[in-house]
Each structure stands twice: as C-alpha cells, then as structure tokens.
Motif scaffolding. Structure first.
Motif, short mmCIF file in Angstrom:
data_model
loop_
_atom_site.label_atom_id
_atom_site.label_comp_id
_atom_site.label_asym_id
_atom_site.label_seq_id
_atom_site.Cartn_x
_atom_site.Cartn_y
_atom_site.Cartn_z
N GLY A 7 -40.31 7.23 91.37
CA GLY A 7 -39.14 7.07 92.22
C GLY A 7 -38.01 6.33 91.54
O GLY A 7 -36.86 6.44 91.94
N ALA A 8 -38.34 5.59 90.53
CA ALA A 8 -37.33 4.73 89.91
C ALA A 8 -36.42 5.50 88.97
O ALA A 8 -35.32 5.07 88.67
N ILE A 9 -36.90 6.67 88.53
CA ILE A 9 -36.14 7.36 87.49
C ILE A 9 -34.76 7.74 87.97
O ILE A 9 -33.78 7.53 87.28
N PRO A 64 -44.49 -6.39 86.44
CA PRO A 64 -45.14 -5.32 87.22
C PRO A 64 -44.14 -4.31 87.78
O PRO A 64 -42.95 -4.60 87.89
N PRO A 65 -44.64 -3.12 88.13
CA PRO A 65 -43.78 -2.07 88.67
C PRO A 65 -43.03 -2.56 89.90
O PRO A 65 -43.60 -3.25 90.74
N GLY A 66 -41.77 -2.24 89.98
CA GLY A 66 -41.00 -2.54 91.19
C GLY A 66 -40.52 -3.97 91.31
O GLY A 66 -39.94 -4.35 92.33
N THR A 75 -34.02 -15.32 90.46
CA THR A 75 -32.86 -14.41 90.49
C THR A 75 -32.92 -13.52 91.72
O THR A 75 -34.00 -13.31 92.29
N VAL A 76 -31.77 -13.03 92.13
CA VAL A 76 -31.71 -11.94 93.10
C VAL A 76 -30.89 -10.85 92.41
O VAL A 76 -29.68 -10.75 92.58
N ALA A 77 -31.59 -10.07 91.62
CA ALA A 77 -30.89 -9.11 90.75
C ALA A 77 -30.02 -8.17 91.57
O ALA A 77 -28.89 -7.87 91.20
N GLY A 84 -38.16 -5.28 89.82
CA GLY A 84 -36.70 -5.34 89.71
C GLY A 84 -36.20 -5.43 88.28
O GLY A 84 -35.06 -5.83 88.05
N LYS A 85 -37.03 -5.01 87.34
CA LYS A 85 -36.64 -5.10 85.93
C LYS A 85 -35.37 -4.30 85.62
O LYS A 85 -34.46 -4.80 84.98
N SER A 86 -35.35 -3.06 86.10
CA SER A 86 -34.19 -2.21 85.79
C SER A 86 -32.92 -2.79 86.39
O SER A 86 -31.86 -2.79 85.76
N ASP A 106 -34.72 -13.75 97.22
CA ASP A 106 -34.26 -13.70 98.63
C ASP A 106 -35.43 -13.45 99.57
O ASP A 106 -35.29 -13.60 100.78
N LEU A 107 -36.58 -13.08 99.04
CA LEU A 107 -37.73 -12.76 99.91
C LEU A 107 -38.59 -14.01 100.14
O LEU A 107 -38.62 -14.92 99.31
N PRO A 108 -39.32 -14.02 101.29
CA PRO A 108 -40.19 -15.17 101.55
C PRO A 108 -41.28 -15.30 100.48
O PRO A 108 -41.75 -14.30 99.95
N1 LIG Z 1 -34.91 -7.83 97.93
C1 LIG Z 1 -34.62 -7.59 96.66
N2 LIG Z 1 -34.82 -6.37 96.17
C2 LIG Z 1 -34.52 -6.15 94.87
C3 LIG Z 1 -34.00 -7.16 94.03
N3 LIG Z 1 -33.83 -6.63 92.79
C4 LIG Z 1 -34.21 -5.36 92.85
N4 LIG Z 1 -34.62 -5.04 94.11
C5 LIG Z 1 -35.10 -3.74 94.59
O1 LIG Z 1 -36.43 -3.52 94.12
C6 LIG Z 1 -36.65 -2.12 93.89
C7 LIG Z 1 -37.20 -1.91 92.50
O2 LIG Z 1 -36.20 -2.23 91.56
P1 LIG Z 1 -36.21 -1.71 90.08
O3 LIG Z 1 -35.10 -2.40 89.37
O4 LIG Z 1 -36.25 -0.23 90.02
O5 LIG Z 1 -37.62 -2.27 89.61
P2 LIG Z 1 -38.40 -2.01 88.24
O6 LIG Z 1 -39.17 -3.24 87.98
O7 LIG Z 1 -37.46 -1.54 87.20
O8 LIG Z 1 -39.35 -0.84 88.65
P3 LIG Z 1 -40.20 0.14 87.68
O9 LIG Z 1 -39.32 0.51 86.54
O10 LIG Z 1 -40.57 1.28 88.57
O11 LIG Z 1 -41.39 -0.66 87.28
C8 LIG Z 1 -35.33 -1.44 94.13
O12 LIG Z 1 -35.32 -0.90 95.42
C9 LIG Z 1 -34.31 -2.57 94.03
O13 LIG Z 1 -33.16 -2.35 94.80
C10 LIG Z 1 -33.80 -8.45 94.60
O14 LIG Z 1 -33.38 -9.40 93.93
N5 LIG Z 1 -34.14 -8.61 95.90
#
Ligand SMILES: Nc1nc2c(ncn2[C@@H]2O[C@H](COP(=O)(O)OP(=O)(O)OP(=O)(O)O)[C@@H](O)[C@H]2O)c(=O)[nH]1
Ligand SMILES: [Mg+2]
Length: 324
Positions: free
Chosen positions: A88-90, A51-53, A223-225, A55-57, A192-194
């Motif tokens: 916002g991710a771009i 899903p969006p956000g 993971t905590v990317a 942390g895939k990127s 790292d999140l609850p």
């Molecule tokens: N707390 C926490 N935040 C994270 C972690 N990994 C990524 N984030 C944050 O999550 C947000 C989204 O990360 P992205 O890597 O852009 O996520 P994405 O899945 O690629 O998002 P889209 O491409 O928009 O779908 C950013 O603000 C990251 O810094 C993590 O392990 N822990």
C-alpha cells in the motif's frame, strides 16, 4: 566513459542509467567506479530504518524538504522489501516522490530486493557513491526492519536513525538487540498518538543501559512526521553525531572498515562466480562435486582437493581456463 562525465556534469538521466548499471551488476561497474572514485567522499549518508508503517517514508520526505530549505541537495534510496506490508505504501511513496520531481536538488531511486541480498547491499553502496560524485550533499537510505539485510545496508550510512512508533511498543522488545546494535539515533515517530511518552521513556532507558561508545549517547527524538514536527530536532542530532564522528576520527575509521569489508565481499563473490563457471565447464571439478553429492567423498576433503589442485581451481580463479 562519456556517461560518467555527463553524470558528473549534473545530467540526471546519466545518473539514473548508471544506477541501473550498478543494480544489474554490469561488467562495466568496475570501470564506472574507477572514474567516479576521485569525486566521492563529500556526501553524508543517513540511514533510516524501522518496522513497516512507522512513518519512515514520511520522515525521509520531510527531512529532504528541510535539507532543501537549507539549500542542501539530497539523494534518496528507498528500498522496497517487496513485502506484503509495503504494497500500500508504494502509491504513497510515488506521490511523495512526485512532489520532489521538479526539484533538481533531489534525486529519488527505489530499489527492490530481487535476487541476492548481498547484491542489493552492493548496489546501495555504489549508488551512494554515484549520488556523492554527482554532488549530493546528503544521501538518505530508507529500509524496513532491523534484520541482517538492514544491518548490511545501514552499514553504509554514517548515521543510522531507527524509527519506531507507539503501537510497535511490543515489537520494540523483540527488536531490542538489533536496534541497539545499529541505532545512532532513536526516533519515536507518531508522537501525536497515545503511548508515545512511555515508548520514549523506555527507549531512553534502554539507550542509557546499553551505551556502545563513550563519545556518543544515543538520543531519543520524538517526531510527528505527518505534520512536519520534530524534524529540526532530528537534524540537529544528526549534525551532532556527525560532529562526534569527525572529532573522534570515527568517521574515517568507519568508512575504511566498510571499504575493506566490501572488498572481501567482492572477492568472495568473484571466486564463487568463477567456481560456478568452472563447475559447469570443467569435467574434473564436476566429477568432484558429483562424488560429494553421492556421499562418496566428504565435502571437507573435497574442498581441500579442489583448493590444492593448482591446475584445477587456480586455472579457474585466474581465468586461464576460461575457454578449455
Ligand atoms: N498519526 C501519525 N501518522 C503518521 C505520522 N507519520 C506518518 N504517519 C502515517 O503512517 C502511515 C505510514 O507512513 P509511511 O511513511 O508510509 O511509513 P513507512 O514506515 O515508510 O512504511 P513502509 O515503507 O510500508 O514500511 C501513513 O499513513 C502516514 O500518513 C505521524 O507522525 N503521526
Ligand atoms: Mg516507506
């Protein structure tokens, strides 16, 4: 073709231009791919979706760093779904890309869902081949969600990692069917999140209850990317999955099925394209379509009429009616 030779010799601009050709579905693609084919089959392809956000990127970025530290080269395809979520991710993606910009071992390409989704899936497959031929050891495809588009696209990957995060707990239920259908590895990012532990347990239960293959139990990897934690563990699972695919012969089975399916899709598209050309240029074909449009003729009978008329459609399909 000159440009293919340059790409094979490691010219990044040539690679970039060839990806553009593929994206534009240029007429030259067949010739390019013919030349590229003998140089493919070595790269290993990892699909990362979720899903969006989630942390895939961030994850893909860290995975690329890990692979680089092991002296492996990487090609990344980031699919921007042009969804409002990713707006916002771009910028963030661009900053991350800049970090790799000077590293010749990493090649990153963003692709947008412009027109046809089928076209995008084709472009992804051919881009993977171009990366492969250019000598990349790994190819990573990042895509959002687990809908039909993603299914088609991640089909291209040898190992598919589905990323989720604690807040997506509820949507996991919604995505459940889709996830289990495509995931070879489940990643719980933002550990790292609850709520991460509960999500991990839930997913482990789901994976246990829905095992697809006797030779592979889908693992759940926290993971905590953002902090570069858990990436080694993830890569270890990727390597294990790869080994299992190779040992069971499934790697070549998957790739063979994929190529056969791709052929059928291309044939379908060519037929459709030629039919559309015929529709505009051939009065008789146009007339049949008109009759159907006005409900004078039912579409089933009309379709049979078209297919049974050698002169009409076969002419178009074989291209002999190109210039009536
Ligand atoms: N707390 C926490 N935040 C994270 C972690 N990994 C990524 N984030 C944050 O999550 C947000 C989204 O990360 P992205 O890597 O852009 O996520 P994405 O899945 O690629 O998002 P889209 O491409 O928009 O779908 C950013 O603000 C990251 O810094 C993590 O392990 N822990
Ligand atoms: Mg992203």
């Amino acid at each position: 073709m000159d440009i293919v030779d340059r790409m094979l010799a490691g010219d990044r601009r040539a690679l970039s231009r060839l990806v553009t050709l593929v994206e534009q579905e240029s007429d030259e693609v067949a010739e390019v791919m013919q030349q590229v084919q003998p140089h493919t089959g070595k790269a290993y392809c990892i699909g990362v979706t979720g899903p969006p956000g989630s942390g895939k990127s961030t994850l893909v970025d860290k995975l690329a760093l890990l692979l680089r530290s092991r002296d492996r080269s990487v090609g990344i395809i980031a699919l921007d779904p042009t969804s409002p979520f990713s707006g916002g991710a771009i910028l963030g993606d661009r900053i991350r890309m800049d970090r790799h910009a000077l590293d010749r071992g990493v090649f990153i390409r963003s692709m947008a869902t412009r027109g046809s989704l089928g076209g995008l899936a084709r472009a992804v497959r051919d881009t993977v081949r171009l990366f492969d031929a250019s000598g990349k050891d790994f190819c990573i495809i990042e895509t959002v969600g687990v809908g039909q588009i993603e299914l088609d696209i991640v089909d291209t990957a040898d190992t598919v990692a589905v990323v989720s995060m604690p807040e997506t707990g509820d949507s996991i239920q919604v995505m459940k069917a889709g996830i289990l259908e495509i995931a070879d590895i489940l990643v719980v990012n933002k550990a790292d999140l609850p709520g991460a532990e509960r999500l991990t347990n839930d997913l482990e239960g789901m994976a246990r209850d829905n095992q697809r293959e006797p030779w592979w139990s889908v693992p759940v990897v926290p993971t905590v990317a953002k902090l570069n934690e858990g990436l080694e563990g993830l890569m270890e699972k990727v390597e294990q999955h790869r080994k299992a695919l190779e040992e069971t012969g499934q790697l070549s089975v998957r790739r063979q099925e994929q190529r056969a399916k791709e052929l059928m899709e291309i044939v379908e598209r060519l037929i459709r394209d030629r039919l559309m050309k015929g529709k505009n240029a051939d009065g008789r074909l146009g007339a049949i379509i008109q009759k159907v449009a006005e409900a004078e003729l039912n579409p089933h009978s009309a379709a049979m009429e078209i297919l049974n008329d050698k002169d009409l459609v076969h002419g178009w399909l074989l291209g002999t009616n190109e210039n009536p």
